[in-house]
Every structure is written in structure tokens, then in C-alpha cells.
Design an enzyme around this catalytic site. Structure first.
Site, mmCIF file in Angstrom:
data_model
loop_
_atom_site.group_PDB
_atom_site.id
_atom_site.type_symbol
_atom_site.label_atom_id
_atom_site.label_comp_id
_atom_site.label_asym_id
_atom_site.label_seq_id
_atom_site.Cartn_x
_atom_site.Cartn_y
_atom_site.Cartn_z
ATOM 1 N N GLY A 1 73.764 53.294 20.733
ATOM 2 C CA GLY A 1 73.926 52.440 21.806
ATOM 3 C C GLY A 1 74.638 52.920 22.898
ATOM 4 O O GLY A 1 74.610 54.022 23.144
ATOM 5 N N LEU A 2 75.019 52.410 23.655
ATOM 6 C CA LEU A 2 75.983 52.900 24.939
ATOM 7 C C LEU A 2 77.200 53.918 24.251
ATOM 8 O O LEU A 2 77.206 54.833 25.176
ATOM 9 C CB LEU A 2 76.485 51.711 25.871
ATOM 10 N N ARG B 1 86.327 33.372 28.071
ATOM 11 C CA ARG B 1 85.139 32.927 27.335
ATOM 12 C C ARG B 1 85.906 32.112 26.322
ATOM 13 O O ARG B 1 85.268 31.330 25.762
ATOM 14 C CB ARG B 1 84.561 33.929 26.464
ATOM 15 N N SER C 1 73.402 34.947 30.185
ATOM 16 C CA SER C 1 74.671 35.748 30.633
ATOM 17 C C SER C 1 75.793 34.914 31.279
ATOM 18 O O SER C 1 75.597 33.835 32.041
ATOM 19 C CB SER C 1 74.057 36.851 31.615
ATOM 20 N N HIS D 1 80.793 33.048 22.513
ATOM 21 C CA HIS D 1 80.618 33.181 23.970
ATOM 22 C C HIS D 1 80.151 31.628 24.368
ATOM 23 O O HIS D 1 79.550 31.007 23.658
ATOM 24 C CB HIS D 1 79.404 34.185 24.033
ATOM 25 N N ARG E 1 87.945 39.562 24.522
ATOM 26 C CA ARG E 1 87.102 40.398 25.308
ATOM 27 C C ARG E 1 86.870 39.698 26.909
ATOM 28 O O ARG E 1 85.989 38.755 26.734
ATOM 29 C CB ARG E 1 85.938 41.207 24.957
ATOM 30 N N LEU F 1 80.351 46.931 27.945
ATOM 31 C CA LEU F 1 79.596 48.122 28.628
ATOM 32 C C LEU F 1 80.763 49.222 29.053
ATOM 33 O O LEU F 1 80.375 50.264 28.843
ATOM 34 C CB LEU F 1 78.707 47.539 29.582
ATOM 35 N N GLU G 1 82.171 49.007 20.363
ATOM 36 C CA GLU G 1 82.686 47.708 19.509
ATOM 37 C C GLU G 1 83.022 48.252 18.099
ATOM 38 O O GLU G 1 83.979 47.216 17.619
ATOM 39 C CB GLU G 1 81.215 46.821 19.452
#
Length: 646
Positions: A51-52, A340, A293, A275, A445, A451, A435
Site C-alpha cells: 500500500g502507500l 469523526r 468520503s 467513520h 485519527r 495517507l 496503519e
């Protein structure tokens, strides 16, 4: 000591420098040992996950001259779950000239995490954020731009500035493609050995150091071992312990959990993020949930009817004066852009009052009528068009004409393997990034920071800190070490056991039941009674799993039931630890809300005098008591205060 855990020695982050927070990262980089280019060619690093965090780390380490072996269970690195991220990535560039700065991003993140994160790590994250955007622009990531050509920004929850860079609702996809292309370049040059469709099932430790992994070829079933001078885990979060979450179905905790069983401490597992902006569950047939989103809360207004008697009326039939824009009413300073955890609990509260909309009353409206009237439909399409299209395909409703219905769902995990300032776990040579570690977000978070952390760790932090460890290498050959054979035998033994049970219950039935227990008792609201009950239920379910699960097929073939069975076995152990962690933390903070610890108006109530620490848990056997090691958190710059967004 009690029935569920024992307390061990405290733990400290010995890698973190002291002194002014603004200079700690530069001083740590200078103090770290270096590896000269000729010696880097002699050193090998295994990176698990693409992943990232994993993709950027593998590409950057290879670019620096190390030999890299990259592993992922997907058929391509670009199918990593980072690709599903939508809304944006934070960076303290202050392009809007609205008062943002590195310090403000640091402040917002520490406060947003409800004062349960390390100041050193968070300040470094804010510093590095400004470099990430330049790196990604240079790679060709197509960020949205304003009319004059400058990169555009929007706001996310928990902030009063616009610092989020975005590419419509596809930011994760575009950023991952940038990292993927950098990785593929190194694969093409022969500097990275790519192993797709392989799942890590064990960590190999020799002489106290992480030296390799045991993997299963998911196509042929072949079990192999691979060795390196250091191992990097970038395997993501564990939200799928809840069964229903916004994570891809393949996301799991196995790589991290197998490392935990070998001695890596697991920190703050109870800190899971709900979320607020997800499409509500539509029935028992579902195997995952879909995220809408958080960026939608920039222009969408959240509301429910003022009266429960109106909750099942069509939205268009409820006049403006009968609507309760409850986030704007309760939190006037931040409105719809509260963090959130706060938005999720507020949605739960109005639904518990009987004012929820849609099937079962488990939904609230996210309405774009005002934005369309103010900006015009074309402007809204330019910002959110792909998200609106996705919503319409899933629900059949057109959000340009009727409000979206949303409800909270499990999304991100702030907990993870404990790491020091260098991102090294309690096992020397095992580094954990993105993560999969616990280090930056505290108890909650902020949006668009996942990201940021993944790319910060992969592009900028790990490549500077892993040198300090690798400078002592290359390490001796371990291919003939007895620990290697033992690790492989353990993997083969578990596979054989899972296949031999031949019970009468499917793997998915166990996973779904575990998820129901976790959501009911360790979800948005937790109580001592409920958590104690959950631990007993999970223990019973775990015992039943090892006597009744049915895994058809063989190990020496493509066998997705076998893959899932191994992951659910780990989820069962993790779920128990999450409930124990939530039970021991008798306070409310961030994503962890204990009903016994709240203010008179229902807000989270921390107890800084008792719980201002990270809880790092030591594995003590599948049937033993985990051991709690506390890392005290010291706040020199952002002093803990009542976390108010009103």
C-alpha cells in the site's frame, strides 16, 4: 493482577531525542548511523505490504541501493487497500493563507487524538507532510488545482483551516499509482523482487533479531521461507475483526498478529475508528460496508427530523423548520466538520432517540441541496462526482435530487504494533509502518491523515531510521538455523490442523458472529459489563472454532477458505485483546467511549491522571493473560485540556 491481564514493567521510547520539538527529527537523522552505497548493495530488506506505506518504502529503499523483497497477497501491488481512500491527504503548506502551519497541524493532530499520541512523532509527521506533496506532484499525481494553477485545498473534520490536498474522491488511488510506478521502476531495474499472491504466516527470529518470514503461495499452496537483514511490516489495519467494515475483504491482521505472538508488543488495540460517513447496512447478505468520503461534509449538511414521528417520511416532505441540523446546533464552531469520533457518536445518539431515517432508523441525512443552490450542480460534480455516482449505483438514489443516507461504520484502527521513534518494534530488526503501527494518531485519527502517515513513513521516515539498524549488517546467514525449521513447521502444523477439523460451521459464520460481538460490546459505546460479557463470548467462540470449523479442500492448492480460516483464528485472539484493552481503560477518549465515563452533556471524559499512557500488550499464550506495559505520555507543548469543538 486480575482475571484478564497482568501488569508488567513500563516501556519507554528510547530512540526519541529530547530538546526542542522543532529540531528533534533533524537531530535524530544526523545522529543515526549511515550505510555507504557500496555496503547497501550487500543488505536485504523484506517489505510486507504494497500500500502507500509499503510501496513507497520499498521503492525508496531500493532507490537508495538496498536489495528489497516485496510481498503482497493481492495479484498486483496496485490493488492494495490504500487505493480505496477517497477524500485527501493533509499537509501544512498554508496555500490558503488561513493560518495553517506545521505547529497548527501538530496541535490539531494531538488534540484530535484526544491527547493519547506522542508529541515527538506527531510533530515529525507535520514537518514531513510538506515534503510529501512535492514528492507526489513530481511523480505526476493529478491533485485538484485552482483556476490560477495552484494546488487546491479543502477542509476535513477536526480543523478550521483548509489543508487537505485531493484528487476528486480518488486521492488514495492516485497516490498509490504514484508509489506503484516508483516501485515498478525499481522492479524493472532489478532492485526489487516482487512476490504477489503470497501471504506472510510467520516471522522468523534468530539470535533475537527479525531475519525473515514464512509465506504461503496463495495459488499453489507452497510454503517457503525468505531471509533478510531486516523486515518491514506495512500490512495495514485490523478493522475487519468487526466483519462489517469499510475495509476490503482481504484486509487482515495476520502479519502483525504473528509478529505479536513472537514478541512484538501490540499497542492500544481498543482504539478503533468509527467513520460517520458510510452507506448504512442494507441487510444480512452484506460482507462489507462502503465509505462515503469525509470530504462530503465540507458541503453536505447533516440532519435528522426534529420529531421521531417524521423519521420515515421522505426527506422532501420534511420542511426546513422541522429539520435538526444537529452538528451545527451542538458544535457551532466546527459544525459538520467535527472529528469523526464526535460525529459518529452524535449520529448514534439521534438514532437512539428514534429520529434516525431509513430502514431500521439507522441513518442520518447528508444533504447537498444548499451546496448545489450556492455553487451550482457542475461545481459539485467537479468536486464529488465519482462519489455521487458510487452512491447512486449502490443505493439507487440520486444524491443530486435527494439527500444521501449515512451511518457510522468501522473504518480505521489507531492501535497497532508498538514502535519507537525509529519505527522499530520491540523485536530488533522488525520495523512497522503505516496503519500497522500505533504511533501517530492517539485515540482518534483526523480525516486525511492516514495517507499522510503512510507516505511519511514510507518515503521519508523509515529510509532515514532503518540505516541506524542496518549499519551493523550484513548479518550471518541463517538458512540452516533451527529457528527457521521451527517457524516453518509451526505454519504447516496450523494449516494441517485447520484442514483436519472437518467440522460443520463455515469460516464466515464464525467471522460474522465475532463481528456481531465486537460491534455490540466493543463498538461505538463500551461498558464494563458488556466488555466482560464479550470476553467470555469470544473465548467460547474461539474454542468452538477449533472444534467445529470446516475448511474444505487441500493446502497444496488455491484455497480461499483456508486463507480466511487462518485470518479468523487471528481475529479471534485479537478481538479478545481489544476487549481486555477497552476494559482496562476506564475512561473515554477518542474512538474509545466508555459509558461510565462521560460528561453531563454526553461528551467523552478522559482521566489524564490515570490513563495518560500508551498500553503496550505482551502476548502470553492463546489461553494466558496478556501482560500490560505502560508507556507514559508527556506533553510539553500541547497540554491536555477539555477537547471542545463547540
Amino acid at each position: 493482577m486480575n482475571d484478564f491481564w497482568t501488569e508488567g514493567e513500563p516501556i519507554a521510547d528510547e530512540a526519541a531525542p529530547d530538546g526542542p520539538v522543532e529540531t528533534r527529527w533533524e537531530r535524530r537523522k544526523f545522529a543515526a548511523k549511515l550505510v555507504n552505497p557500496a555496503n547497501r548493495r550487500k543488505l536485504t530488506v523484506i517489505v510486507v505490504g504494497t500500500g502507500l506505506a509499503g510501496g513507497s518504502a520499498a521503492a525508496t529503499l531500493a532507490e537508495a541501493g538496498y536489495r528489497v523483497k516485496s510481498y503482497c497477497y493481492q495479484d498486483s501491488p496496485r490493488r492494495a487497500h490504500s487505493i480505496a481512500a477517497q477524500g485527501g491527504i493533509n499537509a501544512a503548506k498554508n496555500y490558503r493563507n488561513d493560518g495553517d502551519s506545521v505547529y497548527r497541524l501538530f496541535y490539531d493532530t494531538v488534540k484530535g487524538g484526544d491527547f493519547r499520541a506522542r508529541e515527538s512523532n506527531v510533530y515529525r509527521l507535520a514537518q514531513v507532510s510538506v515534503n510529501i506533496i512535492d514528492q507526489c506532484v513530481a511523480q505526476g499525481v493529478p491533485f485538484a488545482r485552482e483556476y490560477g494553477g495552484l494546488l487546491d485545498n479543502r477542509s476535513f473534520g477536526g480543523t478550521q483551516v483548509s489543508r487537505t490536498f485531493y484528487a476528486r474522491g480518488q486521492t488514495g488511488q492516485q497516490l498509490l499509482l504514484g508509489a506503484y510506478q516508483a516501485l515498478e521502476r525499481q522492479i524493472g531495474l532489478g532492485n526489487v523482487e516482487m512476490n504477489a499472491r503470497h501471504e506472510m504466516l510467520e516471522l522468523i527470529i534468530v539470535d533475537g533479531k527479525a531475519r525473515g518470514i514464512v509465506v504461503r503461495d496463495m495459488v499453489t499452496g507452497e510454503i517457503t521461507t525468505d531471509f533478510a537483514d531486516a523486515v518491514v511490516l506495512a500490512s495495514g489495519g485490523y478493522g475487519n475483526v468487526f466483519f462489517l467494515s469499510t475495509n476490503a475483504k482481504g484486509c487482515n491482521v495476520t502479519a502483525s498478529w504473528r509478529a505479536h505472538r513472537k514478541g512484538a508488543l501490540f499497542a492500544n488495540p481498543c482504539y478503533t475508528q468509527i467513520h460517520p460517513t458510510c452507506i448504512p447496512e442494507s441487510g444480512s447478505h452484506q460482507s462489507k460496508l462502503t465509505l462515503m468520503s469525509e470530504s462530503l461534509r465540507n458541503d453536505g449538511r447533516v440532519w435528522v427530523p426534529k420529531r421521531s414521528s417524521d423519521s420515515q417520511k421522505p426527506a422532501a416532505d420534511i420542511p426546513e423548520e422541522d429539520r435538526d441540523y444537529y452538528l451545527e446546533r451542538i458544535y457551532p464552531s466546527f459544525g459538520n466538520l467535527v472529528p469523526r469520533d464526535i460525529a459518529s457518536r452524535a449520529a448514534k445518539n439521534v438514532c437512539d432517540e428514534g429520529r434516525g431515517v431509513g430502514p431500521g432508523g439507522l441513518g442520518v441525512y447528508l444533504d447537498f441541496a444548499d451546496a448545489i443552490k450556492r455553487l451550482g450542480r457542475k461545481a459539485v460534480e467537479a468536486k464529488y462526482g465519482n462519489l455521487f455516482e458510487m452512491y447512486q449505483r449502490i443505493t439507487g438514489d440520486d444524491p443530486y435530487l435527494t439527500p444521501m443516507r449515512i451511518y457510522p461504520a468501522v473504518h480505521y484502527t489507531m492501535g497497532g504494533l508498538w514502535v519507537d521513534y525509529d519505527l522499530q518494534s520491540t523485536i530488533p530488526g522488525l520495523f512497522v509502518i503505516g496503519e500497522a503501527n500505533f504511533s501517530d494518531h492517539g485515540a482518534n485519527r483526523l480525516g486525511a491523515s492516514a495517507l499522510m502517515q503512510g507516505l511519511a513513513d514510507g518515503y521519508f521516515v523509515l529510509p532515514n531510521t532503518i540505516n541506524n539498524y542496518l549499519a551493523a549488517g550484513p548479518f550471518p546467514d541463517i538458512s540452516g538455523a533451527p529457528e527457521v525449521a521451527q517457524a516453518r513447521a509451526a505454519v504447516e502444523g496450523q494449516i494441517e490442523k485447520l484442514l483436519s477439523i472437518d467440522g460443520d460451521r463455515t469460516v464466515d459464520s464464525f467471522h460474522r458472529e465475532l463481528g456481531h460481538i465486537m460491534w455490540e460490546y466493543c463498538g461505538m459505546e463500551r461498558t464494563e459489563e458488556g466488555l466482560t460479557k464479550a470476553i467470555g463470548l469470544i473465548r467460547g467462540l474461539k474454542e468452538e472454532f477449533w472444534t467445529r470449523v470446516k475448511v474444505p479442500g487441500k493446502g497444496e492448492e488455491l484455497n480461499q477458505n483456508l486463507e480466511k480460516a487462518g485470518r479468523v483464528a487471528d481475529f479471534l485472539e485479537l478481538g479478545e485483546l481489544m476487549c481486555i484493552d477497552a476494559l482496562h481503560r476506564r475512561e473515554s477518549c477518542g474512538g474509545h467511549f466508555r459509558a461510565e465515563s462521560q460528561t453531563p452533556d454526553g461528551e467523552a471524559l478522559r482521566h489524564d491522571d490515570e490513563f495518560s499512557y500508551a498500553a503496550a500488550w505482551e502476548y502470553f499464550g492463546a489461553d494466558g493473560r496478556p501482560v500490560l506495559h505502560k508507556e507514559e505520555l508527556n506533553f510539553e507543548y500541547v497540554h491536555p485540556s477539555t477537547r471542545s469543538y463547540k
